[in-house]
Design a protein around this motif. Structure first.
Motif, mmCIF file in Angstrom:
data_model
loop_
_atom_site.group_PDB
_atom_site.id
_atom_site.type_symbol
_atom_site.label_atom_id
_atom_site.label_comp_id
_atom_site.label_asym_id
_atom_site.label_seq_id
_atom_site.Cartn_x
_atom_site.Cartn_y
_atom_site.Cartn_z
ATOM 1 N N LEU A 163 26.428 39.074 -46.376
ATOM 2 C CA LEU A 163 26.544 39.030 -44.905
ATOM 3 C C LEU A 163 24.958 39.313 -44.507
ATOM 4 C CD1 LEU A 163 27.823 39.110 -41.895
ATOM 5 C CD2 LEU A 163 28.484 41.401 -42.549
ATOM 6 N N ILE A 164 24.462 38.348 -43.780
ATOM 7 C CA ILE A 164 22.929 38.680 -43.386
ATOM 8 C C ILE A 164 23.155 39.024 -41.816
ATOM 9 C CG2 ILE A 164 20.643 37.469 -42.690
ATOM 10 C CD1 ILE A 164 21.339 35.756 -45.331
ATOM 11 N N ASP A 165 22.498 39.983 -41.450
ATOM 12 C CA ASP A 165 22.564 40.714 -39.980
ATOM 13 C C ASP A 165 21.218 39.964 -39.380
ATOM 14 O OD1 ASP A 165 23.011 41.401 -37.496
ATOM 15 O OD2 ASP A 165 22.956 43.555 -38.226
ATOM 16 N N ALA A 166 21.104 38.994 -38.760
ATOM 17 C CA ALA A 166 19.936 38.425 -38.059
ATOM 18 C C ALA A 166 19.870 38.792 -36.607
ATOM 19 C CB ALA A 166 20.021 36.863 -38.316
ATOM 20 N N ASP A 167 20.640 39.821 -36.289
ATOM 21 C CA ASP A 167 20.384 40.312 -34.756
ATOM 22 C C ASP A 167 19.517 41.572 -35.215
ATOM 23 O OD1 ASP A 167 20.523 41.515 -32.472
ATOM 24 O OD2 ASP A 167 22.690 41.772 -32.567
ATOM 25 N N LEU A 168 18.084 40.992 -34.894
ATOM 26 C CA LEU A 168 16.940 41.964 -35.020
ATOM 27 C C LEU A 168 16.773 42.710 -33.572
ATOM 28 C CD1 LEU A 168 14.579 39.547 -36.879
ATOM 29 C CD2 LEU A 168 16.124 41.017 -37.616
ATOM 30 N N ARG A 169 17.813 42.789 -32.881
ATOM 31 C CA ARG A 169 17.656 43.813 -31.489
ATOM 32 C C ARG A 169 18.587 44.927 -31.750
ATOM 33 N NH1 ARG A 169 15.358 39.866 -27.897
ATOM 34 N NH2 ARG A 169 15.264 37.600 -28.884
ATOM 35 N N GLU A 170 19.814 44.775 -32.105
ATOM 36 C CA GLU A 170 20.801 45.770 -32.095
ATOM 37 C C GLU A 170 20.979 46.178 -33.568
ATOM 38 O OE1 GLU A 170 24.122 45.389 -29.621
ATOM 39 O OE2 GLU A 170 23.155 45.068 -27.831
ATOM 40 N N ASN A 171 21.194 45.379 -34.477
ATOM 41 C CA ASN A 171 21.555 45.680 -35.858
ATOM 42 C C ASN A 171 22.730 46.688 -35.899
ATOM 43 O OD1 ASN A 171 18.194 46.809 -35.497
ATOM 44 N ND2 ASN A 171 18.539 44.809 -36.139
ATOM 45 N N GLY A 172 23.795 45.945 -35.638
ATOM 46 C CA GLY A 172 25.057 46.983 -35.594
ATOM 47 C C GLY A 172 25.875 46.724 -37.060
ATOM 48 N N ILE A 173 25.573 45.648 -37.485
ATOM 49 C CA ILE A 173 26.599 45.580 -38.771
ATOM 50 C C ILE A 173 26.484 46.580 -39.599
ATOM 51 C CG2 ILE A 173 27.131 44.090 -40.745
ATOM 52 C CD1 ILE A 173 26.800 41.586 -38.912
ATOM 53 N N GLY A 174 25.370 47.301 -39.859
ATOM 54 C CA GLY A 174 24.966 48.217 -40.698
ATOM 55 C C GLY A 174 26.014 49.584 -40.471
ATOM 56 N N LYS A 175 25.957 49.593 -39.308
ATOM 57 C CA LYS A 175 26.898 51.054 -38.783
ATOM 58 C C LYS A 175 28.349 50.569 -38.841
ATOM 59 C CE LYS A 175 23.346 52.705 -35.618
ATOM 60 N NZ LYS A 175 23.206 52.720 -34.079
ATOM 61 N N LEU A 176 28.605 49.081 -38.604
ATOM 62 C CA LEU A 176 29.993 48.796 -38.657
ATOM 63 C C LEU A 176 30.614 49.052 -40.025
ATOM 64 C CD1 LEU A 176 32.035 47.435 -36.793
ATOM 65 C CD2 LEU A 176 31.326 45.430 -37.418
ATOM 66 N N LEU A 177 29.830 48.729 -41.222
ATOM 67 C CA LEU A 177 30.254 48.687 -42.573
ATOM 68 C C LEU A 177 29.656 49.994 -43.362
ATOM 69 C CD1 LEU A 177 29.180 45.233 -43.823
ATOM 70 C CD2 LEU A 177 31.290 45.937 -42.960
ATOM 71 N N ASN A 178 29.222 50.923 -42.427
ATOM 72 C CA ASN A 178 28.945 52.091 -42.856
ATOM 73 C C ASN A 178 28.030 52.184 -44.099
ATOM 74 O OD1 ASN A 178 29.037 55.047 -42.968
ATOM 75 N ND2 ASN A 178 30.616 55.151 -44.190
ATOM 76 N N VAL A 179 27.007 51.302 -43.892
ATOM 77 C CA VAL A 179 25.950 51.005 -44.711
ATOM 78 C C VAL A 179 24.648 51.458 -44.399
ATOM 79 C CG1 VAL A 179 24.743 49.292 -46.223
ATOM 80 C CG2 VAL A 179 27.198 49.332 -46.102
ATOM 81 N N LYS A 180 23.857 52.408 -45.486
ATOM 82 C CA LYS A 180 22.298 52.808 -44.947
ATOM 83 C C LYS A 180 21.668 52.048 -46.142
ATOM 84 C CE LYS A 180 24.034 57.384 -42.919
ATOM 85 N NZ LYS A 180 23.925 58.780 -43.034
ATOM 86 N N PRO A 181 21.134 50.918 -45.570
ATOM 87 C CA PRO A 181 20.359 50.162 -46.748
ATOM 88 C C PRO A 181 18.798 50.774 -46.719
ATOM 89 C CG PRO A 181 20.404 49.030 -44.509
ATOM 90 C CD PRO A 181 21.159 50.266 -44.290
ATOM 91 N N GLN A 182 18.305 50.650 -48.191
ATOM 92 C CA GLN A 182 17.020 51.068 -48.197
ATOM 93 C C GLN A 182 15.795 49.990 -47.669
ATOM 94 O OE1 GLN A 182 16.629 51.857 -52.385
ATOM 95 N NE2 GLN A 182 17.568 53.862 -52.313
#
Length: 419
Positions: free
Chosen positions: A281-300
């Motif tokens: 899953l590529i989050d190409a929303d470079l404005r809000e970046n909400g999918i990381g929070k949605l999936l509870n992921v904290k990427p490095q």
């Protein structure tokens, strides 16, 4: 109107606005229930019946005896005229020792063709209603006998007025409140029908599907537990894979803002991963970046890091709690996001990662507001558009559909959220 409106859509509107529906009806009931305290004044009516007769002199001529009925009838008509006279109210009030305002009106009618007069008095004072009617009858009798001294006329009260039963404010308020509830119900129903009939947003997804010759891939419920939503994504998975005809990359984009594309992209990606397929899953929303929070992921690392060379494509992929599902999270870019996504760097990154996963899902923000979806539509094998029930305007969806086609995208259908 471009959209067909069915009874089910009107019914659905009331289901969704049930709380507002109740509030409006209750407000009408309360307002109408309180109105009697300010504007409504009870009025009470009492009737007194009088019998009028005239003596016939012993030495009366035969002609007089023959004319007796006509003479008596003329007296009755005179009594009616006197009862409705202007001074009747003032004389009755004076005799009772009350204010004239206590008497609303006094009138009289003949009962059939008999020498009987029914006098009617109206007053806002329930306690005085019968006394006013009876006193008015007495005043009428006095005036009538004074007006016709010969032959002697007699006016007798045959049926005195019955005391009026006072109507409590509670009863009046209850009746007014019930009326208010009925009026509120009618007003809101008419309002709801007008709203639906004049609404140009997407409510009938089947009609939209037929109008644009595109598939309705699925619907996502507004309410319900997690299992219900997960099942909706499983249905979406089946429809999307079928319509993609072997293509393994999907672009999922909102038509308008906040239509739910982020949750749809995450749900579809999760459903694909749960079927045993490795999914990115590529989050190409470079404005809000909400999918990381949605999936509870904290990427490095993020998509921007990979494009800037701060990390490799593989290092930008973060593992999620769903087995087989990876996430490339987006972060704010230093330049316009659409320019970043249209670049050769992103194209190369996308192709490199596509070779390592069975499926790739790209999420972009609103196509109507931002150009990102149009700039990368050509890369994805299939485009899934996301609309929101009762929110996304039909003409916006239609224009967006044509723009994505013109950009080289392959819209295979749409998903309706908030159903």
């Amino acid at each position: 109107m471009e959209l067909f409106v069915s009874f089910s859509e009107i019914l659905e509107y009331f289901k969704r606005s049930i709380l507002k529906f109740i509030i409006v009806i209750a407000a009408f009931g309360i307002v109408f229930g309180l109105m009697p305290l300010k504007f409504v004044h009870n009025e009470y009516t009492c009737d007194t019946t009088m019998i009028i007769s005239c003596e016939v002199p012993e030495d009366a001529q035969t002609d007089y005896r023959l004319q007796y009925t006509s003479i008596l009838n003329s007296r009755v008509q005179t009594a009616i005229a006197i009862a409705t006279g202007k001074d009747m109210i003032s004389q009755t009030a004076e005799k009772l020792g009350i204010d004239e305002k206590e008497i609303t009106s006094i009138g009289a009618v003949q009962v059939n063709t008999a020498p009987v007069v029914k006098l009617t008095a109206k007053t806002p004072n329930a306690a005085m209603a019968d006394r006013i009617a009876n006193t008015a009858a007495e005043v009428l009798g006095e005036k009538l006998t004074g007006a016709f001294p010969s032959p002697k006329l007699t006016a007798v009260i045959a049926d005195p007025a019955i005391p009026a039963e006072p109507e409590s404010n509670k009863s009046t308020m209850l009746k007014a409140g019930i009326l208010g509830l009925v009026i509120g119900f009618i007003v809101y129903v008419c309002y709801g029908i007008i709203v639906v009939l004049t609404d140009r947003t997407i409510r009938n997804s089947r009609y939209v599907s037929e109008a644009l010759n595109t598939a309705l891939l699925g619907t996502v419920p507004k309410k319900g537990g997690g299992e219900k939503k997960e099942d909706s994504f499983r249905k979406l998975r089946a429809a999307a894979v079928h319509c993609a005809q072997g293509k393994t990359s999907f672009l999922v984009t909102d038509v308008c803002e906040h239509n739910g594309a982020a949750s749809v992209a995450a749900g579809l990606a999760g459903a694909l991963a749960c079927s045993g397929k490795t999914t990115l899953l590529i989050d190409a929303d470079l404005r809000e970046n909400g999918i990381g929070k949605l999936l509870n992921v904290k990427p490095q690392h993020s998509l921007t890091d990979a494009l800037n060379g701060a990390c490799s494509a593989e290092e930008a992929v973060s593992q999620t709690s769903v087995k087989g599902l990876g996430l490339v999270s987006g972060t704010e870019a230093s330049q316009n996001p659409a320019d970043v996504l249209f670049s050769e760097k992103f194209t190369g990154l996308f192709r490199e990662l596509s070779e390592k996963f069975d499926y790739v899902i790209i999420h972009t923000p609103s196509e109507v507001r931002y150009p990102e979806a149009d700039n990368i539509a050509r890369l994805a094998g299939s485009v899934i558009m996301v609309v929101k029930y009762g929110s996304t305007p039909y003409h916006e969806f239609k224009d967006s559909f044509h723009r994505l086609n013109a950009s080289g995208g392959n819209p295979i259908g749409f998903v309706t959220t908030d159903i």
